[in-house]
Motif scaffolding. Sequence first.
Motif, PDB file in Angstrom:
ATOM      1  N   GLY A 111       0.774  -1.231   0.000  1.00 16.99           N
ATOM      2  CA  GLY A 111       0.000   0.000   0.000  1.00 16.99           C
ATOM      3  C   GLY A 111       0.802   1.277   0.000  1.00 16.99           C
ATOM      4  O   GLY A 111       0.218   2.362  -0.049  1.00 16.99           O
ATOM      5  N   ALA A 112       2.131   1.206   0.047  1.00 16.81           N
ATOM      6  CA  ALA A 112       2.940   2.426   0.001  1.00 16.81           C
ATOM      7  C   ALA A 112       2.796   3.100  -1.361  1.00 16.81           C
ATOM      8  O   ALA A 112       2.707   2.432  -2.393  1.00 16.81           O
ATOM      9  CB  ALA A 112       4.403   2.102   0.278  1.00 16.81           C
ATOM     10  N   VAL A 113       2.795   4.426  -1.356  1.00 12.88           N
ATOM     11  CA  VAL A 113       2.700   5.217  -2.587  1.00 12.88           C
ATOM     12  C   VAL A 113       3.893   6.162  -2.610  1.00 12.88           C
ATOM     13  O   VAL A 113       4.062   6.983  -1.698  1.00 12.88           O
ATOM     14  CB  VAL A 113       1.389   6.016  -2.644  1.00 12.88           C
ATOM     15  N   ILE A 114       4.720   6.043  -3.641  1.00 11.70           N
ATOM     16  CA  ILE A 114       5.977   6.795  -3.697  1.00 11.70           C
ATOM     17  C   ILE A 114       6.042   7.529  -5.027  1.00 11.70           C
ATOM     18  O   ILE A 114       6.029   6.912  -6.096  1.00 11.70           O
ATOM     19  CB  ILE A 114       7.183   5.849  -3.517  1.00 11.70           C
ATOM     20  N   ASN A 115       6.154   8.846  -4.962  1.00 13.41           N
ATOM     21  CA  ASN A 115       6.046   9.679  -6.153  1.00 13.41           C
ATOM     22  C   ASN A 115       7.416   9.934  -6.789  1.00 13.41           C
ATOM     23  O   ASN A 115       8.468   9.620  -6.224  1.00 13.41           O
ATOM     24  CB  ASN A 115       5.356  11.006  -5.799  1.00 13.41           C
ATOM     25  N   ILE A 116       7.381  10.549  -7.952  1.00  9.05           N
ATOM     26  CA  ILE A 116       8.560  10.800  -8.780  1.00  9.05           C
ATOM     27  C   ILE A 116       9.620  11.606  -8.031  1.00  9.05           C
ATOM     28  O   ILE A 116       9.309  12.504  -7.245  1.00  9.05           O
ATOM     29  CB  ILE A 116       8.138  11.524 -10.078  1.00  9.05           C
ATOM     30  N   GLY A 117      10.886  11.271  -8.273  1.00 11.84           N
ATOM     31  CA  GLY A 117      11.993  12.038  -7.734  1.00 11.84           C
ATOM     32  C   GLY A 117      12.396  11.695  -6.317  1.00 11.84           C
ATOM     33  O   GLY A 117      13.333  12.279  -5.773  1.00 11.84           O
ATOM     34  N   VAL A 118      11.717  10.735  -5.685  1.00 12.82           N
ATOM     35  CA  VAL A 118      12.047  10.349  -4.309  1.00 12.82           C
ATOM     36  C   VAL A 118      13.343   9.539  -4.296  1.00 12.82           C
ATOM     37  O   VAL A 118      13.617   8.754  -5.203  1.00 12.82           O
ATOM     38  CB  VAL A 118      10.896   9.524  -3.699  1.00 12.82           C
ATOM     39  N   VAL A 119      14.143   9.728  -3.241  1.00  8.80           N
ATOM     40  CA  VAL A 119      15.350   8.933  -3.008  1.00  8.80           C
ATOM     41  C   VAL A 119      15.199   8.243  -1.657  1.00  8.80           C
ATOM     42  O   VAL A 119      14.898   8.906  -0.656  1.00  8.80           O
ATOM     43  CB  VAL A 119      16.617   9.808  -3.018  1.00  8.80           C
ATOM     44  N   ILE A 120      15.413   6.929  -1.628  1.00  9.96           N
ATOM     45  CA  ILE A 120      15.303   6.154  -0.388  1.00  9.96           C
ATOM     46  C   ILE A 120      16.638   5.457  -0.153  1.00  9.96           C
ATOM     47  O   ILE A 120      17.094   4.661  -0.972  1.00  9.96           O
ATOM     48  CB  ILE A 120      14.177   5.116  -0.476  1.00  9.96           C
ATOM     49  N   GLY A 121      17.262   5.746   0.988  1.00  9.86           N
ATOM     50  CA  GLY A 121      18.579   5.202   1.301  1.00  9.86           C
ATOM     51  C   GLY A 121      18.543   3.735   1.693  1.00  9.86           C
ATOM     52  O   GLY A 121      17.490   3.175   2.026  1.00  9.86           O
ATOM     53  N   ALA A 122      19.708   3.118   1.671  1.00  8.94           N
ATOM     54  CA  ALA A 122      19.860   1.688   1.914  1.00  8.94           C
ATOM     55  C   ALA A 122      19.286   1.285   3.273  1.00  8.94           C
ATOM     56  O   ALA A 122      19.404   2.010   4.265  1.00  8.94           O
ATOM     57  CB  ALA A 122      21.333   1.297   1.847  1.00  8.94           C
TER      58      ALA A 122
END
Length: 233
Positions: A111-122
């Motif tokens: 159910g997570a929603v992640i939009n354009i340009g997001v950065v998620i670290g390790a």
Amino acid sequence: MDTETIIRTIAESPRRTPVEVYVKGDLGEKELGDMEYYQGVNYFHIFGDWKDIEPWLEKNKDKITSKRILSDRKNSAIPLKNLLHCHARIEPGAFIRDMVEIGDRVVIMMGAVINIGVVIGAETMIDMNVVIGGRAQIGRQCHIGAGSVIAGVIEPASAQPVIIEDEVMIGANAVILEGVRVGKGAVVAAGAIVVRDVPPGVVVAGTPAKEIKKVDANTQSKTAIQSALRSLE
């Protein structure tokens, strides 16, 4: 990725309405032309854009005995991200747009929603039903609790993105507003609404969120991430 690049990418991208069509009928391969299709016994499974498929269906309606059309978007500018090459655990039902950077051993739940340009670290975990708006930057070994909202800043173009530094714990249903920076090792309590920067190593809670104490050994014992959950073996 800066806001102007994102805006230009969205504005210049062709609008697509991809569909899958199952048809039965007296159809030969020549009727399908250059469309992508897979043929079974007396039926075809066709992939394409609605602007191409709709006139084809109308043209061949007398030959089609039954059909089913599947579509999950309309005039979409940015496709979903191809997840096959992500070294991460991504559970069913997560919606992740293209041009999102996903670090090593990230976990993204249902159910997570992640939009354009997001950065998620390790090794960061994005829990169930989290919403992460455009351009948000999330560091390494964070936990973003279920139902949290990380505000996006695609417009206005001058707005600054949310920045979550490394080793941050955000409780369930918290809200981080545009332009806020949450410092390394900070803890945001469940349900907090964060409207201003959070210093490193503190606990904030409330609406609007305020510092209530420094992160101590007791807090760390309750918020430590579990490496086993990040394993891909």
